[in-house]
Motif scaffolding. Structure first.
Motif, PDB file in Angstrom:
ATOM      1  N   TRP A  11       0.808  -1.215   0.000  1.00 52.15           N
ATOM      2  CA  TRP A  11       0.000   0.000   0.000  1.00 52.15           C
ATOM      3  C   TRP A  11       0.843   1.268   0.000  1.00 52.15           C
ATOM      4  N   LYS A  74      -3.884   2.477   4.413  1.00 44.36           N
ATOM      5  CA  LYS A  74      -3.870   1.020   4.331  1.00 44.36           C
ATOM      6  C   LYS A  74      -5.281   0.446   4.197  1.00 44.36           C
ATOM      7  N   ASP A  75      -6.222   0.990   4.976  1.00 44.41           N
ATOM      8  CA  ASP A  75      -7.610   0.497   4.895  1.00 44.41           C
ATOM      9  C   ASP A  75      -8.207   0.767   3.515  1.00 44.41           C
ATOM     10  N   TRP A  77      -6.618   1.068   0.702  1.00 40.38           N
ATOM     11  CA  TRP A  77      -5.994   0.193  -0.285  1.00 40.38           C
ATOM     12  C   TRP A  77      -6.588  -1.224  -0.219  1.00 40.38           C
ATOM     13  N   GLN A  78      -6.822  -1.714   0.995  1.00 40.17           N
ATOM     14  CA  GLN A  78      -7.428  -3.040   1.123  1.00 40.17           C
ATOM     15  C   GLN A  78      -8.838  -3.071   0.562  1.00 40.17           C
ATOM     16  N   GLN A  79      -9.617  -2.024   0.824  1.00 33.19           N
ATOM     17  CA  GLN A  79     -10.964  -1.971   0.272  1.00 33.19           C
ATOM     18  C   GLN A  79     -10.931  -1.895  -1.256  1.00 33.19           C
ATOM     19  N   ARG A  82     -10.102  -5.283  -2.749  1.00 28.94           N
ATOM     20  CA  ARG A  82     -11.254  -6.194  -2.776  1.00 28.94           C
ATOM     21  C   ARG A  82     -12.238  -5.804  -3.878  1.00 28.94           C
TER      22      ARG A  82
END
Length: 881
Positions: A11, A74-75, A77-79, A82
């Motif tokens: 990220w 970071k959150d 990028w993870q979302q 997905r």
């Protein structure tokens, strides 16, 4: 020691939005910036252009300050990852995940320092200092990504100016009052001028003039506290002095953080490191209003009052120490006379701290202690120091808790502390020097001026104990501009990171500190000199390289890594972060275990192998990051607007003519384009070399895998599915012997480890108990009673038996003599019969007879007890021999 789990997370790398935080402006070509940039000087100074506030990070890119919340990045990028997997969407057109903080600073920003409560941001250039008011994180985290213009105050507009000396360090005072409306900042310039600024947004004059200013070059030669030690004003001529070179400041730091478990003098002591190698200390250096931790005043009282009472008994021998102790007592008495004030509700204060006013007696300006020096054994005198880190000594809990409950005293103790000050220094050649200051630094002041009396205070150089000098980088003979900087570790106060021009190295002294402290605090000093020599001659600090930045990108050439920052959070983990221009470098590390539980027991070594996590391998190198030149725009897109004057632009649409103006235009275009293409060629060639190296490594790995597969196949061909060996297969005696030999070797190592461990526990400074001391004295007394002359081995038993027979014969004679005397004694007359006065024997009173007999019997019993005790002792000695 922390172990690297992975390098720069995904990220933070391209093409994720988090990489835009460290990316330069795409309108600017990195090749042009390199072409137009002046060559760096040999003394670049500390580069602290990255800072943190919780999970938030502040970065200086293209001389603009950017803000971002790493946890949110970071959150997001993870979302997005997905969503991309579910809907097959791309993230190339995502908006940047940072906010630009606009400040009216025109010089090159070298340092950014958030205040302890996060309300202000100190922005330091080479000659100016600005204080910016930081918005709340909720305001910065809004969906609006426009530039935020911060409210900024210039610190000392007539003090920190270009003609004056450059600013070397800026420090937030650990004992200052930090609120949403003000704070306490200390600035140190290269000409050894220290200034304390007590900032207040309601009083703009506090940003113009410091509340306390000291010139160390004047203070080092001071004889009285009534002298003027203020730095010379703006525009005043300064005479030449050797101190201009000997006292050129390299860096400065405070000796503590204001913790209750550290020495009380530490957070109010300013350590100043000079480039030639001398160290000086100012103690106590306090603002007009300061906060005292809960243990500061009691610990100072318990240390100063008994010391002064002891020195007053012998004032002639230790006159200098008595005068210094009386000054400390007067300073402390003025604090005791004050009524403490509770700190403001919005201030970031130490728990249980009280606010006091700075004592005016003996003086507001302390005496300059030093120079502190250490012997490096090198021929060169100048060490070219760059940075300094001071780790405060632990608080003396025994003196402070004297008279309190033992349980409370035990709870207040801390085993991860050392009763000596550790001073770490870095030099320009990349070496780290670890020194010990064993005497301690306390408050000292210059004496008051008296009439008809001249007395120069003694100021002799103090020696530091050099524990170890270590290298942080390999030198290949070429000169490299580097300025190593320290970064404190989060998990241990005796661990730190050192950031060089191209790498980050971790140092840990935790195990050495524990062994040294256990020896210093031992009650039995027998053999302590030898043990201390062994401890100090070994490895003091363990070092491990965390990051290595390869200067392959043209934009990163001759640049210095910014001083790294360390995060430890549930979302981010144990993260180390630094950057080159347009290239972030990060390392995710394992949180170190407790120092006592980290020692692995060899008995359970087989159970603690990589069975739990067989894929947890240490990465060999950082992942490849795409150079910024690949993402930069072509320099020819805006070539006309930047390099062609407006009066000549119409000629570009006409026929080309041979003229000096056309030649100048062509050479300019060639210079710009060649720099850009050269950067592209270097980046592409580096990528090609990496691909070739990767192919070779893959071939080696495949070859190793094939070898292992053949070996496994050879072993499995001789074993059935049920685990039994096939008929006609090779005998497994050799394998069984090797396995048994390995087990025997393991058992031998375990036994040796246990023996060494027991020996160290028995001889590691453990004091003797009262029973052991009594037993030793009893043995010495018995050996002296037996005789000073040592008998021969064959005659020892004969002498003991002969002495025993002599004692027994004497006892028998005494018993027989006692019985004879008792028989000769006259018998007592019957109760009714009168005594005959005319008898031949004299009449002895009955009471006297009973008394004499009782004395004799007691003597016999005592001698019998002595004989029995000696007999039993001799029997024990015979059995022990």
């Amino acid at each position: 020691m922390p172990k690297v789990k992975s390098y720069a997370p995904a990220w933070l790398c391209r093409p994720s939005p988090g990489a835009s935080l460290f990316t330069s402006n795409p309108d600017k070509s990195p090749a042009q910036d390199l072409q137009n940039k002046a060559k760096p000087s040999t003394q670049i100074g500390a580069t602290r252009t990255i800072a943190k506030r919780g999970n938030e990070v502040f970065v200086v890119i293209d001389n603009e300050i950017r803000w971002s919340n790493l946890a949110r990045v970071k959150d997001q990028w993870q979302q997005q990852a997905r969503q991309k997997k579910a809907k097959d969407q791309t993230t190339d057109s995502l908006p940047p995940s940072y906010r630009v903080l606009s400040v009216p600073v025109y010089g090159l920003i070298k340092q950014i320092l958030p205040s302890p409560n996060g309300a202000f941001l100190a922005i330091v250039t080479e000659h100016t200092v600005h204080i910016a008011v930081l918005p709340d994180s909720s305001h910065l985290s809004s969906t609006d990504k426009s530039t935020i213009r911060l409210k900024t105050y210039q610190l000392g507009p007539t003090t920190h100016v270009i003609p004056e000396s450059p600013v070397v360090s800026a420090l937030w005072h650990p004992l200052g009052l930090h609120t949403n409306l003000g704070g306490c900042l200390v600035t140190i310039t290269a000409d050894a001028a220290v200034r304390i600024w007590e900032l207040d947004r309601n009083n703009h004059w506090s940003f113009d003039q410091p509340t306390l200013a000291v010139d160390l070059k004047k203070l080092v030669d001071g004889t009285s506290s009534d002298q003027d030690f203020a730095p010379s004003g703006f525009g005043k001529s300064k005479g030449f002095s050797a101190d201009v070179f000997d006292m050129e400041v390299a860096s400065a730091c405070f000796g503590g953080n204001g913790n209750d478990k550290e020495d009380a003098w530490a957070p109010m002591t300013l350590w100043v490191a000079m480039k030639p190698g001398d160290l000086y200390a100012l103690c106590p250096l306090l603002p007009s209003k300061w906060q005292a931790p809960s243990a500061t005043i009691p610990s100072l009282s318990s240390a100063i009052i008994p010391k002064m009472a002891a020195l007053e008994e012998t004032p002639e021998d230790l006159e200098e120490e008595l005068i210094a102790c009386r000054q400390q007592y007067d300073w402390l008495r003025e604090i005791d006379d004050q009524e403490p004030v509770n700190p403001p509700a919005d201030s970031d204060t130490i728990r249980g701290a009280d606010v006091f006013s700075r004592p005016a007696n003996p003086s507001a300006i302390p005496r300059l202690q030093g120079p502190f020096r250490f012997d490096t054994g090198e021929e060169l005198d100048d060490l070219d120091l760059c940075d300094i880190l001071v780790i405060a000594a632990r608080l003396d809990v025994e003196d402070l808790m004297m008279g309190e409950d033992e349980e409370l005293a035990v709870e207040s103790s801390d085993q991860d502390k050392l009763s000596a000050t550790v001073i770490c220094l870095t030099s320009g050649n990349g070496r780290v020097h670890i020194c010990l200051e064993l005497d301690g630094v306390g408050g000292q002041w210059l004496p008051k001026a008296r009439k008809n009396a001249f007395r120069t205070p003694l100021s002799e150089p103090a020696d530091l104990l050099l524990a170890e000098s270590l290298d942080t980088m390999k030198t290949d003979g070429t000169e490299s501009v580097t300025w190593p900087t320290f970064t404190k570790d989060i998990h241990s106060r005796y661990s730190f990171f050192v950031t060089n021009a191209s790498n980050v190295v971790h140092f840990s002294m935790s195990s050495w500190v524990q062994r040294l402290e256990s020896e210093l605090q031992a009650e039995d000093t027998t053999g302590s000199g030898f043990r201390l020599q062994v401890i100090c001659s070994g490895n003091v600090a363990q070092r491990e390289k965390i990051l290595q930045a390869e200067d392959v990108d043209v934009t990163a050439e001759k640049e210095h890594l910014a001083a790294s920052v360390v995060f430890y959070d549930f979302d981010l983990g144990y993260l180390l972060l630094t950057y080159h221009p347009s290239n972030p470098y990060a390392a995710v590390m394992d949180a170190p275990e407790d120092a006592f539980s980290a020692t692995m027991d060899l008995r359970h070594y087989d159970q603690k192998t990589s069975v739990e996590d067989p894929l947890a391998l240490v990465p060999r190198r950082a992942p490849y990051q795409v150079p910024a030149i690949f993402y930069a725009k072509s320099p020819l897109e805006n070539f006309v607007e930047k390099h062609v004057p407006h009066r000549q632009r119409h000629t570009l649409k006409e026929q080309v003519r041979l003229s000096p103006a056309t030649l100048d235009l062509v050479t300019t275009a060639h210079r710009v384009l060649s720099a850009h293409t050269n950067a592209l060629e270097r980046a592409a060639s580096d990528l090609f070399r990496r691909c070739e190296r990767l192919q070779g490594e893959i071939k080696d790995q495949l070859k190793q895998l094939s070898d292992v597969a053949e070996r496994i196949k050879g072993v499995s061909s001789e074993i059935d599915e049920d685990g039994t060996r096939k008929e006609g297969a090779r005998d497994g005696v050799a394998l069984d012997k090797r396995l048994q030999a390995a087990k025997d070797k393991q058992n031998e190592l375990v036994q040796r480890y246990d023996a060494l461990r027991k020996k160290l526990l028995n001889s590691g400074g453990r004091p003797l108990s009262d029973k052991e001391k009594a037993w030793i004295s009893e043995v010495k007394t018995l050996s002296g009673s037996i005789g000073e002359t040592q008998p021969k081995p064959g005659e020892e038993d004969q002498q003991l038996a002969q002495r025993l027979e002599t004692v027994k014969s004497l006892a028998t004679d005494l018993v027989a003599e006692t019985k004879t005397l008792a028989a000769k004694a006259p018998s007592a007359p019957e109760p009714g019969s009168p005594a005959s006065p005319g008898g031949a024997r004299p009449r002895v009173p009955q009471r006297l007879q009973r008394a004499k007999i009782a004395d004799a019997m007691r003597m016999v019993e005592r001698e019998s007890a002595v004989i029995d005790a000696i007999t039993a002792r001799l029997a024990r000695l015979n059995t022990s021999m």
